[in-house]
Design an enzyme around this catalytic site. Structure first.
Site, PDB file in Angstrom:
ATOM      1  CG  PHE A 107      -1.748  -1.181   1.470  1.00  0.00           C
ATOM      2  CD1 PHE A 107      -3.046  -1.010   0.724  1.00  0.00           C
ATOM      3  CD2 PHE A 107      -1.585  -2.216   2.133  1.00  0.00           C
ATOM      4  CE1 PHE A 107      -3.928  -1.958   0.764  1.00  0.00           C
ATOM      5  CE2 PHE A 107      -2.566  -3.016   2.237  1.00  0.00           C
ATOM      6  CZ  PHE A 107      -3.604  -3.108   1.604  1.00  0.00           C
ATOM      7  CB  ALA A 108       3.999   2.030   1.460  1.00  0.00           C
ATOM      8  CB  THR A 112      -4.112   5.103  -8.729  1.00  0.00           C
ATOM      9  OG1 THR A 112      -5.014   6.126  -8.931  1.00  0.00           O
ATOM     10  CG2 THR A 112      -2.849   5.187  -9.685  1.00  0.00           C
ATOM     11  CE1 TYR A 170      -0.144   8.155  -6.600  1.00  0.00           C
ATOM     12  CE2 TYR A 170      -2.248   8.444  -7.686  1.00  0.00           C
ATOM     13  CZ  TYR A 170      -1.859   7.832  -6.715  1.00  0.00           C
ATOM     14  OH  TYR A 170      -2.510   6.719  -6.157  1.00  0.00           O
ATOM     15  CG  PHE A 176     -12.181   4.372  -9.906  1.00  0.00           C
ATOM     16  CD1 PHE A 176     -11.513   3.309 -10.457  1.00  0.00           C
ATOM     17  CD2 PHE A 176     -12.418   5.167 -11.036  1.00  0.00           C
ATOM     18  CE1 PHE A 176     -11.161   2.896 -11.756  1.00  0.00           C
ATOM     19  CE2 PHE A 176     -12.198   4.952 -12.296  1.00  0.00           C
ATOM     20  CZ  PHE A 176     -11.676   3.681 -12.658  1.00  0.00           C
ATOM     21  CG  ASN A 177     -12.260   9.665  -6.431  1.00  0.00           C
ATOM     22  OD1 ASN A 177     -12.002   9.281  -7.419  1.00  0.00           O
ATOM     23  ND2 ASN A 177     -11.969  10.837  -5.963  1.00  0.00           N
ATOM     24  CG  HIS A 230      -8.274  12.925  -0.657  1.00  0.00           C
ATOM     25  ND1 HIS A 230      -7.237  12.570   0.065  1.00  0.00           N
ATOM     26  CD2 HIS A 230      -7.748  12.280  -1.986  1.00  0.00           C
ATOM     27  CE1 HIS A 230      -6.358  12.128  -0.752  1.00  0.00           C
ATOM     28  NE2 HIS A 230      -6.808  11.986  -1.906  1.00  0.00           N
ATOM     29  NE  ARG A 246      -7.728  18.845  -8.001  1.00  0.00           N
ATOM     30  CZ  ARG A 246      -8.034  17.915  -7.194  1.00  0.00           C
ATOM     31  NH1 ARG A 246      -7.782  18.051  -5.736  1.00  0.00           N
ATOM     32  NH2 ARG A 246      -8.413  16.566  -7.523  1.00  0.00           N
TER      33      ARG A 246
HETATM   34  N1  UDP Z   1     -12.461  18.934  -5.189  1.00  0.00           N
HETATM   35  C1  UDP Z   1     -13.150  20.064  -4.791  1.00  0.00           C
HETATM   36  N2  UDP Z   1     -12.653  20.666  -3.872  1.00  0.00           N
HETATM   37  C2  UDP Z   1     -11.640  20.379  -3.147  1.00  0.00           C
HETATM   38  C3  UDP Z   1     -10.944  19.172  -3.324  1.00  0.00           C
HETATM   39  C4  UDP Z   1     -11.360  18.398  -4.157  1.00  0.00           C
HETATM   40  O1  UDP Z   1     -13.819  20.565  -5.727  1.00  0.00           O
HETATM   41  O2  UDP Z   1     -11.099  21.024  -2.103  1.00  0.00           O
HETATM   42  C5  UDP Z   1     -13.020  18.269  -6.354  1.00  0.00           C
HETATM   43  C6  UDP Z   1     -11.976  17.715  -7.203  1.00  0.00           C
HETATM   44  O3  UDP Z   1     -11.783  18.788  -8.526  1.00  0.00           O
HETATM   45  C7  UDP Z   1     -12.307  16.480  -7.856  1.00  0.00           C
HETATM   46  C8  UDP Z   1     -13.421  15.845  -6.615  1.00  0.00           C
HETATM   47  O4  UDP Z   1     -13.492  16.945  -5.823  1.00  0.00           O
HETATM   48  O5  UDP Z   1     -13.311  16.706  -8.985  1.00  0.00           O
HETATM   49  C9  UDP Z   1     -12.543  14.840  -6.048  1.00  0.00           C
HETATM   50  O6  UDP Z   1     -11.093  15.169  -5.546  1.00  0.00           O
HETATM   51  P1  UDP Z   1     -10.255  14.400  -4.607  1.00  0.00           P
HETATM   52  O7  UDP Z   1      -9.083  15.352  -4.577  1.00  0.00           O
HETATM   53  O8  UDP Z   1     -11.061  14.077  -3.330  1.00  0.00           O
HETATM   54  O9  UDP Z   1     -10.083  13.241  -5.465  1.00  0.00           O
HETATM   55  P2  UDP Z   1      -9.192  12.881  -6.895  1.00  0.00           P
HETATM   56  O10 UDP Z   1     -10.469  12.760  -7.920  1.00  0.00           O
HETATM   57  O11 UDP Z   1      -8.216  13.894  -7.303  1.00  0.00           O
HETATM   58  O12 UDP Z   1      -8.530  11.750  -6.664  1.00  0.00           O
END
Ligand code: UDP
Length: 258
Positions: A3-4, A47, A71, A99-100, A119, A212
């Site tokens: 996992f690390a 991932t 990454y 996924f998430n 997150h 972002r």
């Molecule tokens: N997100 C957001 N505001 C935040 C952090 C994340 O709107 O402060 C959005 C981000 O753009 C993505 C979704 O939430 O669409 C999930 O982001 P997260 O960083 O949790 O996981 P990722 O999809 O990057 O693995």
């Protein structure tokens, strides 16, 4: 089960060297020692970021892998090396593309604590608990029903279950294979915030911000291969349950920090 690793996309763009060192070189060291000691089974935390910009959704295992950041590339490099370890040393491996990952242990004993937290779900809940002033929504002009990004949030307990099933699969002689793990449902950033408001009963201040960099509009997994081969099924796929467990964990953090 390995996992690390480092896991932040943005950081990986700024500091690729430490990502390749930690996620690639250190994993290769581990694999070398495993080969030396004849360890035959390897389960790797991979991932959705190995896929890059989705060409279609839901994303199945046949989807092309074209990671768009260090990454994703660091995880993908290990995925590419593993068939060679199988061929040369008979090491059977399964890469699980999460996924998430979200939620927390339903008993409230374990949860996520990142420094800094990046997150969505923990940040939204920190805004609800008062540990954070507000939550920024990164982009409201995506090609999705409400304009915010859609993600496939998979409960950590369901991920645990998948690892357990993979372990049995390998021990029963399963061949090397990779699986995408998600709940198959997409939820938008706005839906997550609305669910958090409903579960917590708190007012959550929302700030609408710019997109972002590197965020695809929609990432949703097709996990039918894991379901067919492992008999795995997400049991906590409901967003409210997931947020409820994460909220219990957040409240515990607040209580222990006081
Ligand atoms: N997100 C957001 N505001 C935040 C952090 C994340 O709107 O402060 C959005 C981000 O753009 C993505 C979704 O939430 O669409 C999930 O982001 P997260 O960083 O949790 O996981 P990722 O999809 O990057 O693995």
């Amino acid at each position: 089960m390995h996992f690390a690793s480092y896991i932040q996309v943005g950081e990986s763009v700024l500091k690729p060297a430490i990502y390749y060192q930690n996620n690639v070189a250190n994993t290769l060291n581990l694999l070398q020692v495993m080969a030396e000691f004849k360890v035959k089974h390897f389960i790797f935390s991979s991932t959705a970021a190995t896929f890059g910009e989705p060409q279609y959704t839901p994303i199945d295992e046949q989807h092309p892998q074209q990671p768009i950041n260090p990454y994703g590339r660091s995880k993908w490099l290990i995925e590419q090396a593993l068939p060679d370890f199988d061929q040369a040393y008979g090491m059977k491996s399964v890469c699980l593309r999460y996924f998430n990952a979200a939620g927390a242990d339903p008993d409230g004993e374990l949860g996520e604590r990142h420094e800094p937290e990046t997150h969505l779900i923990p940040l939204v809940l920190q805004a609800a608990s008062g540990r954070r002033k507000n939550i920024s929504v990164f982009g409201t002009d995506y090609d999705t029903p409400d304009g915010t990004c859609i993600r496939d949030y998979i409960h950590v307990q369901d991920l645990c279950e998948a690892h357990w099933l993979v372990l049995q699969y390998l021990q029963q002689g399963g061949v090397s294979q990779n699986f995408n793990l998600g709940n198959g449902q997409g939820f938008s950033v706005k839906q997550v915030i609305d669910t958090a408001k409903a579960i917590t009963g708190k007012n959550i201040e929302v700030v609408y911000a710019n997109r972002r960099a590197g965020d695809p509009a929609r990432l949703v997994a097709d996990s039918s291969a894991a379901q067919a081969t492992l008999g795995w099924k997400p049991m906590l796929a409901d967003l409210s349950t997931l947020v409820q467990h994460a909220w219990a964990w957040e409240r515990k953090q607040v209580a222990t920090n006081q």
